[in-house]
Write an enzyme that holds these catalytic residues in place. Structure first.
Site, PDB file in Angstrom:
ATOM      1  CD  GLN A  30     -25.071   3.258 -33.081  1.00  0.00           C
ATOM      2  OE1 GLN A  30     -24.904   4.475 -33.031  1.00  0.00           O
ATOM      3  NE2 GLN A  30     -26.232   2.710 -33.394  1.00  0.00           N
ATOM      4  CD  GLU A  31     -20.070  -1.415 -29.194  1.00  0.00           C
ATOM      5  OE1 GLU A  31     -20.610  -2.094 -28.302  1.00  0.00           O
ATOM      6  OE2 GLU A  31     -19.800  -1.875 -30.313  1.00  0.00           O
ATOM      7  CB  SER A  32     -21.731   2.205 -23.623  1.00  0.00           C
ATOM      8  OG  SER A  32     -20.878   3.333 -23.830  1.00  0.00           O
TER       9      SER A  32
END
Length: 202
Positions: free
Chosen positions: A76-78
């Site tokens: 989800q982040e990167s």
């Protein structure tokens, strides 16, 4: 389909898991509503990859975290791009802000630490898993609160909690006023479940 498969293979072989992932998301936009049997396993392994898995498992376990949850958070982040830098200057796989990184590096006794090392997967995983463990401890192990804090910051989560009481964590998530954070928490939890289904018995 053959072209897509060839391209995802090229991206993965060159370590660009994020590009392979984005390509398949565009190709099969409704994948998240499908059963695992509806797509070839190879597609799922591109959509839910496990790069840097040895280090990810090592640092997850060192911080008493479920590695599938950490993989889902990174997705989800990167999208597993180790060079990712956000508009807020968060860096690397787990999108750590430079100031937070310096504080965590001191706690981890990393000698000669530099902010540039947040783009090194092993260092980013070591610091990011420690940070997430701290958030979990701060919220007595409540996953939804910790994920919301990871995305929006502890100050905002404290303000949202003050608007309670909530019957349960689910009600808290549904009441989060930031659409991005609400969607983020739901996606990380949902995707961690997919990771467990795909790899849990392997």
């Amino acid at each position: 389909a053959k072209t897509t498969t060839a391209m995802t293979s090229i991206y993965r072989d060159s370590g660009r898991y994020d590009r392979a992932l984005r390509l398949l998301k565009r190709t099969v936009p409704s994948y998240f509503a499908m059963d695992l049997e509806a797509l070839p396993r190879g597609y799922w392994e591109v959509l839910f990859p496990r790069p840097y898995w040895d280090d990810l498992q090592r640092y997850s376990r060192a911080n008493r975290l479920d590695p599938f949850l950490v993989a889902s958070l990174i997705r989800q982040e990167s999208e597993f791009n180790p060079d990712a830098i956000s508009h807020a200057n968060a860096r690397g796989l787990m999108q750590i802000l430079p100031g937070v990184g310096r504080k965590l590096a001191r706690q981890e006794h990393l000698r000669h630490y530099r902010t540039a090392q947040l783009l090194t997967p092993r260092v980013n995983l070591r610091l990011g898993t420690r940070y997430f463990r701290q958030l979990l401890d701060q919220y007595d192990g409540n996953l939804e609160y910790a994920l919301a804090a990871y995305n929006a910051g502890t100050d905002r989560v404290e303000a949202w909690l003050a608007l309670g009481p909530y019957r349960d964590a689910q009600e808290f998530v549904e009441s989060i006023p930031f659409t991005e954070t609400r969607t983020y928490v739901q996606a990380v939890l949902r995707n961690a479940s997919v990771y467990r289904q795909l790899y849990g018995n392997r």
